[in-house]
Design an enzyme around this catalytic site. Structure first.
Site, PDB file in Angstrom:
ATOM      1  N   GLY A   1      -1.997   4.121  -4.478  1.00  0.00           N
ATOM      2  CA  GLY A   1      -1.865   2.666  -5.066  1.00  0.00           C
ATOM      3  C   GLY A   1      -0.895   2.851  -6.267  1.00  0.00           C
ATOM      4  O   GLY A   1      -0.304   1.757  -6.882  1.00  0.00           O
TER       5      GLY A   1
ATOM      6  N   GLY B   1      -3.611  -0.770  -2.675  1.00  0.00           N
ATOM      7  CA  GLY B   1      -4.161   0.619  -3.172  1.00  0.00           C
ATOM      8  C   GLY B   1      -3.580   1.532  -1.817  1.00  0.00           C
ATOM      9  O   GLY B   1      -2.482   1.422  -1.368  1.00  0.00           O
TER      10      GLY B   1
ATOM     11  N   CYS C   1       0.748  -1.368  -0.148  1.00  0.00           N
ATOM     12  CA  CYS C   1       0.136   0.019  -0.039  1.00  0.00           C
ATOM     13  C   CYS C   1       0.679   1.180  -0.008  1.00  0.00           C
ATOM     14  O   CYS C   1       1.915   1.387   0.345  1.00  0.00           O
ATOM     15  CB  CYS C   1      -0.735  -0.017   1.334  1.00  0.00           C
ATOM     16  SG  CYS C   1       0.012   0.090   2.792  1.00  0.00           S
ATOM     17  N   CYS C   2       0.275   2.385  -0.320  1.00  0.00           N
ATOM     18  CA  CYS C   2       0.809   3.557  -0.326  1.00  0.00           C
ATOM     19  C   CYS C   2      -0.289   4.768  -0.153  1.00  0.00           C
ATOM     20  O   CYS C   2      -1.238   4.393   0.425  1.00  0.00           O
ATOM     21  CB  CYS C   2       1.799   3.798  -1.495  1.00  0.00           C
ATOM     22  SG  CYS C   2       0.741   4.002  -3.108  1.00  0.00           S
ATOM     23  N   LEU C   3       0.212   5.800  -0.551  1.00  0.00           N
ATOM     24  CA  LEU C   3      -0.981   6.879  -0.669  1.00  0.00           C
ATOM     25  C   LEU C   3      -2.237   6.641  -1.543  1.00  0.00           C
ATOM     26  O   LEU C   3      -3.406   6.919  -1.218  1.00  0.00           O
ATOM     27  CB  LEU C   3      -0.462   8.494  -0.927  1.00  0.00           C
ATOM     28  CG  LEU C   3      -1.368   9.406  -0.775  1.00  0.00           C
ATOM     29  CD1 LEU C   3      -1.664   9.589   0.647  1.00  0.00           C
ATOM     30  CD2 LEU C   3      -0.538  10.926  -1.161  1.00  0.00           C
TER      31      LEU C   3
END
Length: 99
Positions: A61, A83, A57-59
């Site tokens: 996706g 995502g 995951c990140c901010l």
């Protein structure tokens, strides 16, 4: 998020590929921080089991998508782009931790 890579998605390792500063502002409970710019240098030590189910995951996706593609090329077998942090938190029913 498609959790079919693991029969028990709650047992997966969440890998947050944002920067350490972003990670500190809030991350999925139990996640490890492996920033995208450190992925190639640190993945062998941080992720020694290439068969372990991983949810990235990140901010938004985007970075986790790049990381997921790279990890698959390195032989990791169960890699999902979850995502955003919020989306992964909801899907896995894990709280967001700060700090």
């Amino acid at each position: 998020m498609d959790t079919t890579a693991s029969s028990q998605p709650g047992d997966c390792l969440v890998v947050d590929v944002r920067s350490p500063g972003e990670f500190e502002t809030g991350h999925v409970d139990g996640a490890i921080n492996l920033p995208l710019d450190r992925l190639s240098a640190d993945c062998t030590q941080a992720l020694p089991d290439k068969s372990q189910p991983l949810v990235l995951c990140c901010l938004s996706g985007a970075r986790s998508g790049m990381a997921a593609q790279w990890l698959r090329q390195q032989g990791y077998q169960q890699v999902l782009n979850g995502g955003s942090v919020g989306s992964v938190s909801l899907q896995l029913q894990r709280p967001i931790r700060r700090g």
